[in-house]
Design an enzyme around this catalytic site. Structure first.
Site, PDB file in Angstrom:
ATOM      1  N   LYS A  22     -27.156  -5.943  -9.372  1.00 50.88           N
ATOM      2  CA  LYS A  22     -25.834  -6.112  -9.999  1.00 50.88           C
ATOM      3  C   LYS A  22     -24.895  -4.984  -9.590  1.00 50.88           C
ATOM      4  O   LYS A  22     -23.730  -5.215  -9.249  1.00 50.88           O
ATOM      5  CB  LYS A  22     -25.974  -6.108 -11.531  1.00 50.88           C
ATOM      6  CG  LYS A  22     -24.643  -6.049 -12.269  1.00 50.88           C
ATOM      7  CD  LYS A  22     -24.828  -5.990 -13.761  1.00 50.88           C
ATOM      8  CE  LYS A  22     -25.013  -4.605 -14.324  1.00 50.88           C
ATOM      9  NZ  LYS A  22     -23.790  -3.777 -14.377  1.00 50.88           N
ATOM     10  N   ASN A  23     -25.406  -3.764  -9.612  1.00 52.49           N
ATOM     11  CA  ASN A  23     -24.504  -2.630  -9.343  1.00 52.49           C
ATOM     12  C   ASN A  23     -24.126  -2.510  -7.873  1.00 52.49           C
ATOM     13  O   ASN A  23     -23.239  -1.727  -7.521  1.00 52.49           O
ATOM     14  CB  ASN A  23     -25.138  -1.325  -9.846  1.00 52.49           C
ATOM     15  CG  ASN A  23     -25.126  -1.257 -11.364  1.00 52.49           C
ATOM     16  OD1 ASN A  23     -24.560  -2.129 -12.027  1.00 52.49           O
ATOM     17  ND2 ASN A  23     -25.745  -0.227 -11.928  1.00 52.49           N
ATOM     18  N   ARG A  92     -16.429  -3.691 -17.677  1.00 54.69           N
ATOM     19  CA  ARG A  92     -15.862  -2.365 -17.520  1.00 54.69           C
ATOM     20  C   ARG A  92     -15.767  -1.931 -16.058  1.00 54.69           C
ATOM     21  O   ARG A  92     -14.814  -1.277 -15.641  1.00 54.69           O
ATOM     22  CB  ARG A  92     -16.694  -1.349 -18.313  1.00 54.69           C
ATOM     23  CG  ARG A  92     -15.962  -0.053 -18.435  1.00 54.69           C
ATOM     24  CD  ARG A  92     -16.776   1.068 -18.915  1.00 54.69           C
ATOM     25  NE  ARG A  92     -15.933   2.259 -18.905  1.00 54.69           N
ATOM     26  CZ  ARG A  92     -15.630   2.921 -17.819  1.00 54.69           C
ATOM     27  NH1 ARG A  92     -16.084   2.564 -16.656  1.00 54.69           N
ATOM     28  NH2 ARG A  92     -14.838   3.980 -17.903  1.00 54.69           N
ATOM     29  N   CYS A 116     -16.864   2.395 -23.935  1.00 56.16           N
ATOM     30  CA  CYS A 116     -17.692   1.204 -24.098  1.00 56.16           C
ATOM     31  C   CYS A 116     -18.906   1.558 -24.924  1.00 56.16           C
ATOM     32  O   CYS A 116     -18.997   2.650 -25.468  1.00 56.16           O
ATOM     33  CB  CYS A 116     -18.094   0.645 -22.745  1.00 56.16           C
ATOM     34  SG  CYS A 116     -19.257   1.695 -21.910  1.00 56.16           S
ATOM     35  N   ARG A 121     -16.742   7.065 -21.054  1.00 55.50           N
ATOM     36  CA  ARG A 121     -16.556   6.610 -19.668  1.00 55.50           C
ATOM     37  C   ARG A 121     -15.113   6.741 -19.180  1.00 55.50           C
ATOM     38  O   ARG A 121     -14.452   5.750 -18.857  1.00 55.50           O
ATOM     39  CB  ARG A 121     -17.066   5.175 -19.517  1.00 55.50           C
ATOM     40  CG  ARG A 121     -18.533   5.062 -19.867  1.00 55.50           C
ATOM     41  CD  ARG A 121     -19.087   3.705 -19.628  1.00 55.50           C
ATOM     42  NE  ARG A 121     -19.608   3.526 -18.291  1.00 55.50           N
ATOM     43  CZ  ARG A 121     -20.313   2.459 -17.910  1.00 55.50           C
ATOM     44  NH1 ARG A 121     -20.560   1.514 -18.756  1.00 55.50           N
ATOM     45  NH2 ARG A 121     -20.757   2.357 -16.685  1.00 55.50           N
ATOM     46  N   ILE A 123     -11.961   7.738 -16.574  1.00 52.47           N
ATOM     47  CA  ILE A 123     -11.811   7.475 -15.128  1.00 52.47           C
ATOM     48  C   ILE A 123     -10.962   8.558 -14.465  1.00 52.47           C
ATOM     49  O   ILE A 123     -10.319   8.325 -13.452  1.00 52.47           O
ATOM     50  CB  ILE A 123     -11.209   6.073 -14.865  1.00 52.47           C
ATOM     51  CG1 ILE A 123      -9.902   5.890 -15.653  1.00 52.47           C
ATOM     52  CG2 ILE A 123     -12.208   4.978 -15.202  1.00 52.47           C
ATOM     53  CD1 ILE A 123      -9.100   4.691 -15.167  1.00 52.47           C
ATOM     54  N   ASP A 124     -10.977   9.750 -15.085  1.00 54.79           N
ATOM     55  CA  ASP A 124     -10.160  10.846 -14.547  1.00 54.79           C
ATOM     56  C   ASP A 124     -10.525  11.188 -13.096  1.00 54.79           C
ATOM     57  O   ASP A 124      -9.639  11.477 -12.276  1.00 54.79           O
ATOM     58  CB  ASP A 124     -10.301  12.095 -15.448  1.00 54.79           C
ATOM     59  CG  ASP A 124     -11.754  12.481 -15.682  1.00 54.79           C
ATOM     60  OD1 ASP A 124     -12.568  11.587 -15.984  1.00 54.79           O
ATOM     61  OD2 ASP A 124     -12.089  13.667 -15.535  1.00 54.79           O
ATOM     62  N   LEU A 125     -11.818  11.126 -12.765  1.00 58.47           N
ATOM     63  CA  LEU A 125     -12.223  11.470 -11.390  1.00 58.47           C
ATOM     64  C   LEU A 125     -11.699  10.427 -10.403  1.00 58.47           C
ATOM     65  O   LEU A 125     -11.259  10.772  -9.304  1.00 58.47           O
ATOM     66  CB  LEU A 125     -13.748  11.570 -11.286  1.00 58.47           C
ATOM     67  CG  LEU A 125     -14.419  12.596 -12.201  1.00 58.47           C
ATOM     68  CD1 LEU A 125     -15.937  12.507 -12.092  1.00 58.47           C
ATOM     69  CD2 LEU A 125     -13.950  14.003 -11.830  1.00 58.47           C
ATOM     70  N   ASP A 306     -30.022   4.102 -16.583  1.00 54.53           N
ATOM     71  CA  ASP A 306     -30.171   2.676 -16.880  1.00 54.53           C
ATOM     72  C   ASP A 306     -31.609   2.293 -17.221  1.00 54.53           C
ATOM     73  O   ASP A 306     -31.844   1.210 -17.759  1.00 54.53           O
ATOM     74  CB  ASP A 306     -29.688   1.830 -15.685  1.00 54.53           C
ATOM     75  CG  ASP A 306     -28.168   1.838 -15.561  1.00 54.53           C
ATOM     76  OD1 ASP A 306     -27.492   2.335 -16.470  1.00 54.53           O
ATOM     77  OD2 ASP A 306     -27.664   1.338 -14.537  1.00 54.53           O
ATOM     78  N   ILE A 328     -26.559  11.621 -18.876  1.00 51.88           N
ATOM     79  CA  ILE A 328     -25.436  10.997 -18.173  1.00 51.88           C
ATOM     80  C   ILE A 328     -24.384  10.460 -19.149  1.00 51.88           C
ATOM     81  O   ILE A 328     -23.193  10.711 -18.979  1.00 51.88           O
ATOM     82  CB  ILE A 328     -25.929   9.846 -17.258  1.00 51.88           C
ATOM     83  CG1 ILE A 328     -27.033  10.339 -16.326  1.00 51.88           C
ATOM     84  CG2 ILE A 328     -24.760   9.249 -16.464  1.00 51.88           C
ATOM     85  CD1 ILE A 328     -26.603  11.371 -15.294  1.00 51.88           C
ATOM     86  N   ARG A 399     -25.760 -10.004 -18.894  1.00 49.84           N
ATOM     87  CA  ARG A 399     -24.875  -9.290 -17.964  1.00 49.84           C
ATOM     88  C   ARG A 399     -25.666  -8.713 -16.788  1.00 49.84           C
ATOM     89  O   ARG A 399     -25.110  -8.520 -15.711  1.00 49.84           O
ATOM     90  CB  ARG A 399     -24.136  -8.146 -18.684  1.00 49.84           C
ATOM     91  CG  ARG A 399     -23.058  -8.630 -19.648  1.00 49.84           C
ATOM     92  CD  ARG A 399     -22.319  -7.450 -20.239  1.00 49.84           C
ATOM     93  NE  ARG A 399     -21.985  -6.508 -19.191  1.00 49.84           N
ATOM     94  CZ  ARG A 399     -22.061  -5.187 -19.296  1.00 49.84           C
ATOM     95  NH1 ARG A 399     -22.419  -4.638 -20.427  1.00 49.84           N
ATOM     96  NH2 ARG A 399     -21.752  -4.417 -18.287  1.00 49.84           N
TER      97      ARG A 399
END
Ligand code: UD1
Length: 423
Positions: A22-23, A92, A116, A121, A123-125, A306, A328, A399
């Site tokens: 999936k990823n 997401r 989430c 999580r 998204i600044d980076l 995960d 993480i 998902r």
């Protein structure tokens, strides 16, 4: 609302084929929008997150066809740089389309993903890297309006954390940037290397993926490409955890042993035996799991966050105390209260440390899947528990895991999906 009902206690035996990752497929689908060509992608898992990415591609004007596990994307007609809020919220990781839209159109309008289930999580980076490449990004009311008045320019970007999503977004933006982009402290996950393999087939030059420094050069000319998505290493660890909880011996076909290197020693320490031959893994476990004194999640090649919940389902039955340190995400223990309902003895300290005192037996309970991997962990725990477990909110499991109950039924688990509890 659908539920999964599991009657625990059956050992697992038989063979299954591992699904595609999936990823990996999600960023590759986003990348396919950039090329303006045809991408033939094999080994695409049938998952709700993949459907959400395909819906976005269709919305922006791509033609997408699916034949079984092959998805064909023709992005020649893509003409929209705007992804509606409801599509962004569906998944997401749709933030990965930001880099893709900027690369294709030089502009993008998307919704910033909020926090989430598993954490804030931010998204600044992603945003600071894209800004350094020439993107002008304004954020208002959760909406991100992005343009590149002078186009995108390759830069030397150092991430202060090896974020998977930020690495992917920069790689996608870089494929239409002028000059070379160098990402230092890039994420090293196998899914990054898979994205690089796909981009190289499309005519981009990507080197170093899978290591900490990635270089991307592109002349903006792309070609059609055919690519096979790598196997899903997290679903592979789901099978490992299931065998360790329920006992038995299973053969999983289509695995990439190297990708499993971070998890194999941990499950071996818990008492699993593995045998690898070609792309097949035989996993065997009988008896009671051994405790694993301390486990920390880390960026690849560390133990994956995960797989943390899946490991905890095993540790819950182990003969001693295991300590799990989640490094993480800040909110990735939501499966703990649910495992406790099943008789587990787990104490969370300081949000990110779980002390798991193994108990001899878990028992069935009515539990709720709170996130994707946490949901799979409850199912895995239920297969090794005494009595019946009912899992709610199973859309989380859908998902990430294709045909979860069919796959485990074929291995001998007593598991079924019902529309309502009256069935
Ligand atoms: C991806 C995976 C997810 C996996 C995670 C870590 C996909 C679709 N999802 O998520 O399954 O659990 O990698 O292996 O591939 N962070 C920031 N600022 C940023 C970006 C990230 O602070 O701009 C933080 C996050 O909040 C988190 C950590 O960095 O604490 C790791 O996040 P990241 O590697 O970006 O994970 P994702 O790409 O979201």
């Amino acid at each position: 609302m659908e539920h999964i009902i599991i009657n625990g206690g059956n050992e697992l035996h038989g063979s299954v084929k591992l699904q595609g990752s999936k990823n990996s497929i999600l960023p590759i689908l986003a990348a396919s929008a950039v090329t303006g060509k045809v991408s033939v992608l094999h080994n695409c898992p049938r998952l709700s997150d993949v459907d959400a990415a395909i819906n976005i591609l269709c919305h922006i004007g791509c033609k997408v066809r699916r034949h079984g596990h092959t998805v064909i994307v023709d992005s020649s007609g893509a003409d929209s740089f705007d992804i509606p809020d409801d599509m962004m919220r569906e998944m997401r990781s749709s933030i990965i389309f930001l880099g893709a839209l900027l690369a294709r159109f030089g502009k993008a309008r998307v919704t910033a993903p909020g926090g989430c289930e598993i954490g804030l999580r931010p998204i600044d980076l992603h945003l600071s890297a894209l800004r350094s490449m020439g993107a002008v990004i304004s954020e208002q009311g959760g909406q991100l309006d992005c343009r590149c008045p002078d186009g995108l320019t390759g830069r030397h970007i150092t991430l202060n954390f090896p974020s998977v999503g930020a690495t992917e977004n920069v790689m996608l933006a870089a494929i239409s940037a002028k000059g070379e982009t160098v990402i230092t402290n890039a994420a090293r996950e196998p899914e990054i290397a898979d994205l690089a393999d796909y981009l190289n087939k499309c005519g981009v030059t990507v080197s170093g993926a899978g290591q900490s420094v990635i270089r991307i050069i592109s002349d903006g000319k792309f070609c059609s490409a055919e690519h096979r998505i790598i196997p899903d290493r997290i679903v592979a660890s789901t099978f490992m955890a299931a065998v360790a909880c329920a006992g038995g011996s299973i053969c999983v076909a289509g695995v990439e042993k190297e990708h499993l290197a971070p998890v194999i020693p941990v499950f071996e320490a818990a008492g699993c035996n593995f045998d690898f031959s070609g792309d097949e893994m035989t996993a065997e476990f009988y008896g009671r799991p051994r405790r694993v004194r301390r486990l920390r999640t880390m960026p690849y090649p560390g133990f994956p966050t995960d797989s943390q919940a899946l490991f905890m389902a095993v540790a819950a039955k182990a003969n001693g105390t295991s300590v799990v340190n989640e490094k993480i995400f800040e909110n990735r223990f939501r499966h703990v209260p649910e495992l406790v309902k099943m008789g587990a003895d787990i104490r969370v300290e300081d949000c990110c440390v779980a002390v798991v005192e193994g108990v001899r037996n878990l028992h069935g309970a009515k539990v709720t899947a709170c996130d994707l991997r946490g949901g799979s962990a409850l199912a895995v725990a239920a297969m090794g528990a005494q009595g019946q477990t009912v899992i709610e909110n199973i859309y989380h499991i859908d998902r990430g895991c294709e045909a979860f109950e069919d796959v485990f039924t074929s291995l001998g688990a007593d598991i079924r999906r019902v529309q309502s509890l009256q069935e």
